[in-house]
Design an enzyme around this catalytic site. Structure first.
Site, short mmCIF file in Angstrom:
data_model
loop_
_atom_site.label_atom_id
_atom_site.label_comp_id
_atom_site.label_asym_id
_atom_site.label_seq_id
_atom_site.Cartn_x
_atom_site.Cartn_y
_atom_site.Cartn_z
N HIS A 106 85.23 41.80 44.53
CA HIS A 106 84.43 40.67 44.06
C HIS A 106 85.21 39.37 44.16
O HIS A 106 84.84 38.38 43.51
CB HIS A 106 83.99 40.90 42.61
CG HIS A 106 82.98 41.99 42.46
ND1 HIS A 106 82.72 42.59 41.25
CD2 HIS A 106 82.18 42.60 43.36
CE1 HIS A 106 81.77 43.53 41.43
NE2 HIS A 106 81.44 43.55 42.70
N CYS A 114 86.12 27.30 51.13
CA CYS A 114 85.26 26.16 51.50
C CYS A 114 83.90 26.71 51.92
O CYS A 114 83.81 27.54 52.84
CB CYS A 114 85.88 25.38 52.66
SG CYS A 114 84.77 24.07 53.25
N GLU A 200 84.15 54.36 25.86
CA GLU A 200 83.22 55.43 25.47
C GLU A 200 82.46 55.82 26.72
O GLU A 200 82.35 55.01 27.65
CB GLU A 200 82.25 54.97 24.37
CG GLU A 200 81.34 53.85 24.76
CD GLU A 200 81.66 52.55 24.01
OE1 GLU A 200 82.36 52.59 22.98
OE2 GLU A 200 81.23 51.50 24.48
N ALA A 216 91.86 51.67 27.54
CA ALA A 216 92.56 51.85 28.82
C ALA A 216 94.08 51.84 28.65
O ALA A 216 94.79 52.63 29.29
CB ALA A 216 92.14 50.75 29.79
#
Ligand code: BV8
Length: 231
Positions: A106, A114, A200, A216
């Site tokens: 991502h 640009c 969870e 984590a």
């Protein structure tokens, strides 16, 4: 054991103080993602979008890797087989913990793009819509981040690795955003074992062969220790 493909989400950076998106008080509960994380939103109001990412860049730069990032870095450098660390996160905490070959599907908050000539460069701490592109001088600079409706980066490489992996591990991700959320299905289809590590179990039970629950920073180091002990 053959290759391991790991996919991390915002939950791996939560204990470094970076917000998640869909937990209580998460980013998408405070901002309208269509305004700050879509190309249309950027075209409508580039200053609002730059303000949003300037705040997240400052948070990311001022935060530190946690034990989960450190353990995953150990895995990428010490595991004898192939490890591909794919992240949905735009922070650079995996790299700052020493991980190598991190794939940012991502994009990255530390990089600028640009929108006219597609030149990329290291983003300044604060970006402004009036900044000129260092290459074509157009005033169309944006964070080098994949917004909703845009094609994530490195997809061919990721899918090839998923199809060859023996183990797929999703860490700290709600599994709501595609195409990342579909990686577990590609891996399972190709015969990989699938493991989810999350605070969870995510609502879609059964998509993973195994689930390890816990923060984590606790669950990931424990898991990495078992993998390195087996190797
Ligand atoms: C695409 C960068 C097509 C930005 C992100 C309608 C219109 C347009 C698109 C769509 C649509 N319907 C569906 C789509 C597709 C869309 C999508 O999936 N939408 C969802 C919402 C339904 N996907 C896209 O648009 C993708 N592109 O489809 O392109 C295309 C095809 C061909 C050609 C051109 C285009 C692009 C998606 C990428 C968007 N950008 N990030 C930014 O960061 O600002 S995605 C966004 O969600 C976040 O950035 C994050 O990366 C991602 C996933 O979130 P998570 O990381 O999972 O975080 P979340 O808060 O959800 O969950 C946190 C988890 O951590 C929880 O499970 C929690 O339990 C756990 N946790 C919390 N604390 C801890 C913990 N775990 C362990 N320890 C803890 N301490």
């Amino acid at each position: 054991m053959g290759g391991i493909v790991i996919l991390t989400g915002a939950g791996v950076s939560a204990e470094s103080g970076l917000g998640t998106f869909r937990d209580k008080g998460g980013l998408w509960t405070r901002y309208d993602l269509t305004e700050v994380a879509t190309p249309e939103g950027f075209a409508r109001n580039p200053r609002l979008v730059h303000d949003f990412y300037n705040a997240r860049r400052a948070n990311a730069l001022d935060s530190s890797p946690n034990a989960a990032h450190q353990a995953l870095a150990q895995l990428t450098t010490r595991y004898t087989g192939e490890v591909l660390l794919v992240t949905q996160n735009i922070d650079d905490l995996h790299e700052r913990a020493g991980a190598t070959g991190v794939v940012h599907m991502h994009g990255e908050i530390t990089r600028a793009l640009c929108a006219v000539c597609e030149t990329r460069w290291d983003a300044p701490r604060v970006m402004d819509p009036d900044d000129a592109c260092p290459s074509c001088a157009a005033r169309a600079t944006r964070p080098d981040i994949v917004w909703f409706g845009e094609m994530p980066y490195h997809m061919d490489r990721i899918v090839t690795a998923l199809e060859a992996a023996d183990l797929f591990v999703a860490i700290g991700t709600s599994g709501e955003v595609y195409p990342a959320a579909g990686f577990v299905d590609i891996a399972a289809e190709a015969g990989a074992e699938t493991l989810e590590i999350n605070l969870e179990p995510t609502p879609a039970p059964g998509r993973f062969d195994r689930v390890l629950t816990g923060p984590a920073a606790v669950a990931v180091p424990a898991w990495v220790e078992t993998v390195l002990a087996e190797a």
